[in-house]
Design a protein around this motif. Structure first.
Motif, short mmCIF file in Angstrom:
data_model
loop_
_atom_site.label_atom_id
_atom_site.label_comp_id
_atom_site.label_asym_id
_atom_site.label_seq_id
_atom_site.Cartn_x
_atom_site.Cartn_y
_atom_site.Cartn_z
N ILE A 234 0.97 -1.26 0.32
CA ILE A 234 0.10 -0.55 -0.15
C ILE A 234 1.32 1.19 -0.05
O ILE A 234 0.96 2.05 -0.56
CB ILE A 234 -0.53 0.19 1.29
N ILE A 235 1.83 1.07 0.93
CA ILE A 235 2.92 2.31 0.62
C ILE A 235 3.46 2.80 -0.32
O ILE A 235 3.19 4.08 -0.86
CB ILE A 235 3.78 2.48 2.10
N LYS A 236 3.79 1.51 -1.30
CA LYS A 236 4.85 1.50 -2.42
C LYS A 236 3.80 2.58 -3.27
O LYS A 236 3.48 3.46 -4.08
CB LYS A 236 4.39 0.55 -3.30
N ALA A 237 2.32 1.78 -3.21
CA ALA A 237 1.22 2.20 -4.09
C ALA A 237 0.49 4.03 -3.86
O ALA A 237 0.74 4.61 -4.82
CB ALA A 237 0.08 1.68 -4.36
N ARG A 238 0.26 4.14 -2.90
CA ARG A 238 -0.21 5.75 -2.21
C ARG A 238 0.85 6.51 -1.48
O ARG A 238 0.20 7.38 -1.36
CB ARG A 238 -0.77 4.87 -1.16
#
Ligand code: NAX
Length: 331
Positions: A234-238
């Motif tokens: 999620i961190i990578k995407a958002r």
């Protein structure tokens, strides 16, 4: 009409706080007929932002919201609260030692434990979200000895919901038809998402997840790592960590605890271990639980196969080490 329930959210000016407080004010946590008074705590550098959140809560004109306390004073924040959702903490920053982060959080949770113990309503239910969630909850328990240990929990419901979501995507079934996954252990990458007892509701009745997926290789490897690593994905995407899913899962955790789990369904909660499943007592560890009349109990008698046993022990080991590290910060 029901008396309002006072709900504390610490770290309320942060990302999860911003997603969580409107959910609480809309009745998603405690029910559509339950008025609430929100207590929001943050630290002085975030005071202005916190006040902005309060302004938006006023602007949203929530019918169930009977009052808002927005403060940087921990005593004022804790006074009279019936539910405490502890989202505030010290994040790990680039280049920081584990011990330094632990030490900051130990001191936060030690002082907030005392404030809750002295000023919260009797029988206040506590949910720790801030990481390291299990160990922060353990410190809170140690420094609030008059709060019953059964009232102090940590959030692993997000991991539980992530596991339900992965199974639902894989089988192309409604997530509401999947149940009884388990998250064992720490809210960290050593957690064990276990589907050995999980089922799916089908037109032909309830079927085991293992039978429907029919791919043990996927269930024993990729599924597990996907759930364990979902926060990082999620961190990578958002570019920001999970917030709406964390807030929603915190509401699920409290709602099921207070209002009960459906018949035949269990959920995962980080709770004080009593030695069930040979997990060392004295750790806050995620177990499968059912809830009734405002109390959780660990589901007993589930079979644990050899692979699972190793994974239960590995995450327990990590929690014991975290506990030792936390205690070393106290001296
Ligand atoms: P943010 O950094 O956006 O917000 C944290 C807030 O806490 C900030 O406003 C900060 O000022 C405040 N704060 C710091 N020290 C405080 C103190 N002593 N008293 C009161 N408030 C204080 O982080 P956010 O993304 O909202 O995440 C909050 C916490 O949840 C983090 O520790 C994070 O690691 C943890 N998470 C836990 C999850 C779980 O499933 N258990 C999942 C989501 C999340 O990663």
């Amino acid at each position: 009409a029901k008396e309002p329930v006072r709900v504390l959210v610490t770290g309320a000016a942060g990302q999860i706080g911003y997603a969580l407080v409107p959910m609480i004010a809309r009745g998603i946590m405690l029910g559509a007929d339950q008025p609430v008074i929100l207590h929001m705590l943050d630290i002085p550098p975030a005071a202005e932002a916190l006040n902005g959140v309060k302004m938006e809560l006023v602007d949203a004109a929530f019918p169930l919201l009977k009052g808002v306390v927005a403060t940087t004073d921990v005593v004022e924040a804790c006074t009279g609260v019936n539910v405490a959702v502890m989202v505030g903490g010290f994040p790990r920053k680039e280049g920081m030692e584990r011990k330094d982060v632990m030490s900051k959080n130990v001191s936060i949770y030690k002082s907030q434990a005392s404030a809750l113990e002295k000023h919260a309503a009797a029988n206040c239910k506590v949910l720790v979200v801030a990481n390291p969630a299990n160990t922060n909850a353990l410190i809170l328990k140690e420094f609030a000895p008059s709060i019953p240990e059964k009232n102090i929990t940590c959030l692993t419901r997000l991991d539980h919901n992530r596991a339900l979501g992965q199974i639902s995507e894989r089988l192309n079934v409604q997530v509401s038809d999947v149940k009884n996954v388990i998250i064992w252990g720490n809210h960290s990458s050593t957690q064990y998402p276990d589907v050995n007892h999980a089922t799916v509701r089908t037109p032909a009745g309830e079927k085991p997840v293992r039978e429907l997926v029919a791919d043990d290789k996927w269930l024993n490897s990729e599924f597990i790592t996907t759930v364990q690593q979902r926060g990082a994905a999620i961190i990578k995407a958002r570019k920001f960590s999970s917030a709406l899913s964390a807030a929603s899962s915190a509401c699920d955790h409290i709602r099921d605890w207070v209002l009960g789990t459906p018949e035949g369904t269990w959920v995962s909660m980080g709770v004080y271990s009593d030695g069930s499943y040979n997990v060392p007592s004295g750790l806050i560890y995620s177990f499968p639980v059912t809830c009734k009349n405002g109390e959780w109990s660990i589901v007993q008698g589930l079979s644990i196969d050899e692979l699972s046993r190793k994974k239960l022990d590995l995450t327990a080991q990590e929690l014991s080490e975290e506990k030792d590290l936390a205690y070393s910060c106290l001296s």
